[in-house]
Design an enzyme around this catalytic site. Structure first.
Site: not given
Length: 455
Positions: A150, A220, A320, A344
């Site tokens: 972002y 992640k 995930d 998000d």
């Protein structure tokens, strides 16, 4: 104008009885939603404090309404007013089409360095949900708000700028993994130690203040080892250095639990129990795990005899897997700290379980400066503009968060009480009405009135 400025002195917010609060009505359905929400806020404050406290509202402009007035999507005077008055609230804003500002919401966060996107997601009894046990959802997300992708650092495919970047990456950095360099666009993902730690520090303090049970670092890092993996590592480092006697890491809890079950357990046996792949490790790797066990055993004076069970549990989860487990075992998550993109995805996925983003509140906060903007988490929905039809819940609950941030807990509680009672009475706007049997359909304004009557 009447009212006084909120100030921050000595690390504390100084809240006057009549604080000046800037607000942006918002675009599209913003005027409908704001009209209903403001009545709710004023009624809650009046009912709670009987005139001894009152918000002095100050309208400021951004988005389509601002563009139509001045030709500017985000005037500097609006940024200055949020800067000056510290705390504000806004409705949904249109994203400008074309060049310049990518997103007004992102621009405000970056200009005011609002590094925390705070998204509490809690089920309200009676709200229609697509999952079997939505009541298990009571999760507070701390999403880093200024870094990650972002930051907007990227170059278009085929541009001269991207060609320069690719040449540098290939020639200077010897990177071979760009599969199709001639047609690739390139983006950069900055994740800093300072940015990560201030976000995680705020999350830990919140969890301790609110007496929550755990904080999960979502990342992640199994793939992006030096960005998202570093976020996880910095989180554990911060927790253990700055909050040592108030927290316990998950692996420490395993080690201490093993010891309490068997006080004669050997260091290596404990290491084998907490690390399933221990036997396949190198000697150096095994030694690192044994050192970890020894370090945890040094906590016995403060964490032993079951005392670790009363500490804030710090753990981590791959992004995930988290998106799956918040559906299958939501009650295992309490406070979550994560980076911008993960946050998000995660906040919207969770919002779907408790009725959608139409009723999900949000805030953007800098806990160091005190600046905070509370906001609708949904879009402008222009096709419903002026129809007095949409659910004002997102702005209403964001305003309740704002009142809590001001320390006006009684007014905050009244809003939640009114909302919960109204939903249980099955008096709802169209988005819930179409999913509930025997419900009464209310307009946006009528929903606000019903909520006020149920406070």
């Amino acid at each position: 104008m009447q009212g006084e400025k909120i100030e921050k002195r000595g690390g504390l917010l100084i809240i006057p009885d009549y604080p000046i609060i800037p607000f942006i009505i918002g675009d599209g359905t913003g005027p409908d939603i704001w009209s209903a929400s403001r009545r709710v806020f004023d009624a809650a404050v009046e009912k709670a404090y009987h005139g001894k406290r009152k918000i002095s509202w100050l309208e400021v402009y951004a988005g389509e309404a601002s563009f139509n007035r001045s030709g500017e999507w985000l005037p500097q005077v609006t940024v200055d007013q949020f800067q000056e008055y510290l705390v504000g609230i806004k409705g949904p804003l249109t994203t400008p089409v074309g060049g310049g500002i990518r997103s007004l919401n992102v621009a405000l966060r970056q200009l005011l360095d609002l590094y925390v996107c705070l998204r509490p997601v809690k089920y309200i009894k009676g709200v229609p949900s697509p999952v079997k046990r939505p009541e298990l959802v009571d999760i507070v997300i701390f999403r880093e708000n200024t870094e990650d992708i972002y930051a907007g650092i990227e170059w278009k495919s085929g541009s001269e700028e991207v060609k320069k970047v690719i040449r540098f990456i290939q020639d200077e950095m010897k990177v071979k993994q760009i599969r199709f360099p001639e047609s690739s666009a390139i983006g950069i993902k900055p994740v800093s130690e300072e940015g990560s730690k201030r976000l995680i520090r705020a999350a830990i303090r919140y969890a301790l203040d609110e007496k929550r049970k755990s904080l999960t670092l979502v990342h992640k890092g199994n793939i992006m080892k030096f960005t998202e993996g570093a976020f996880k590592n910095w989180g554990y480092e911060l927790a253990c250095q700055d909050f040592r006697y108030e927290i316990v890491t998950q692996r420490e809890s395993w080690i201490l639990s093993n010891y309490e079950k068997n006080p004669h357990i050997a260091i290596e046996e404990n290491a084998r129990m907490i690390e399933p792949g221990y036997r396949m490790m190198t000697a150096d790797q095994q030694q690192a795990v044994k050192d970890e066990v020894t370090a945890a055993m040094d906590l016995l004076a403060s964490h032993g005899m079951g005392r670790w069970k009363d500490k804030l549990l710090i753990k981590d989860s791959i992004a995930d897997i988290t998106l799956q487990q918040v559906i299958t075992r939501a009650d295992e998550f309490d406070v979550v700290a994560t980076m911008n993109l993960n946050g998000d995805y995660l906040s919207d996925a969770l919002a779907a379980q408790i009725g959608g983003i139409g009723i999900a509140p949000g805030a953007n906060i800098n806990y160091d400066s005190g600046h905070a903007i509370f906001e609708a988490t949904h879009g402008t929905a222009p096709k419903y503009a002026g129809l007095d039809q949409v659910n004002p819940g997102s702005v209403i609950l964001s305003g309740a968060m704002m009142l809590k941030y001001l320390g006006w807990h009684e007014a905050h509680d009244l809003i939640w009480k009114g909302l919960e009672k109204t939903v249980l009475q099955r008096k709802v706007t169209y988005d819930f009405h179409r999913l509930m049997e025997g419900a009464t359909l209310l307009k946006c304004s009528e929903f606000g009135t019903a909520l006020i009557n149920n406070m």
